[in-house]
Write a protein that holds these residues in place. Structure first.
Motif, PDB file in Angstrom:
ATOM      1  N   TYR A   3       0.809  -1.211   0.000  1.00  0.00           N
ATOM      2  CA  TYR A   3       0.000   0.000   0.000  1.00  0.00           C
ATOM      3  C   TYR A   3       0.852   1.275   0.000  1.00  0.00           C
ATOM      4  O   TYR A   3       0.360   2.337  -0.255  1.00  0.00           O
ATOM      5  CB  TYR A   3      -0.919   0.012   1.227  1.00  0.00           C
ATOM      6  N   CYS A   4       2.140   1.140   0.287  1.00  0.00           N
ATOM      7  CA  CYS A   4       3.034   2.306   0.374  1.00  0.00           C
ATOM      8  C   CYS A   4       3.653   2.564  -1.001  1.00  0.00           C
ATOM      9  O   CYS A   4       4.461   1.780  -1.484  1.00  0.00           O
ATOM     10  CB  CYS A   4       4.108   2.048   1.428  1.00  0.00           C
ATOM     11  N   LYS A   5       3.292   3.671  -1.636  1.00  0.00           N
ATOM     12  CA  LYS A   5       3.809   3.991  -2.975  1.00  0.00           C
ATOM     13  C   LYS A   5       5.306   4.294  -2.929  1.00  0.00           C
ATOM     14  O   LYS A   5       6.044   3.907  -3.822  1.00  0.00           O
ATOM     15  CB  LYS A   5       3.057   5.188  -3.567  1.00  0.00           C
ATOM     16  N   ASP A   8       7.172   1.083  -2.800  1.00  0.00           N
ATOM     17  CA  ASP A   8       7.120   0.428  -4.102  1.00  0.00           C
ATOM     18  C   ASP A   8       8.147   1.034  -5.062  1.00  0.00           C
ATOM     19  O   ASP A   8       8.864   0.321  -5.760  1.00  0.00           O
ATOM     20  CB  ASP A   8       5.722   0.551  -4.708  1.00  0.00           C
TER      21      ASP A   8
END
Length: 99
Positions: A3-5, A8
């Protein structure tokens, strides 16, 4: 991917770096680094020489001037003092025009 851009993006950048290192490990060696620095310095020297030549050209061309005077028979005589920059030297050419 989570969920953490930001995480990523960091993971993708890390994988890309590892892939490049795996494909071409010589690109990160000390001789390759020194060669890249030498090439960069050579390119900068060429750029500096070109800058200096452009400055010399501008200084030479900016010296151009004209003198005008009337002759005894009331004609206009103009002297053009033109400067040209060739082979690293500033050369003066004097042209005289009568009207």
């Amino acid at each position: 991917m989570g969920y953490c851009k930001f995480c990523d993006i960091c993971f993708i950048a890390f994988c890309f770096f590892v892939f490049i290192l795996y494909v071409n490990p010589q690109a990160f060696s000390k001789p390759a680094h020194e060669q890249a620095i030498a090439e960069y310095n050579r390119i900068e020297r060429v750029k500096e020489q070109q800058r200096q030549e452009n400055i010399n050209f501008s200084n030479c061309v900016s010296k151009t001037y004209f003198k005008s005077a009337r002759t005894s028979d009331n004609h206009l005589m103009t002297e053009a003092h033109r400067f040209s920059f060739q082979n690293g030297e500033c050369n003066e050419v004097v042209e005289v025009y009568y009207r």
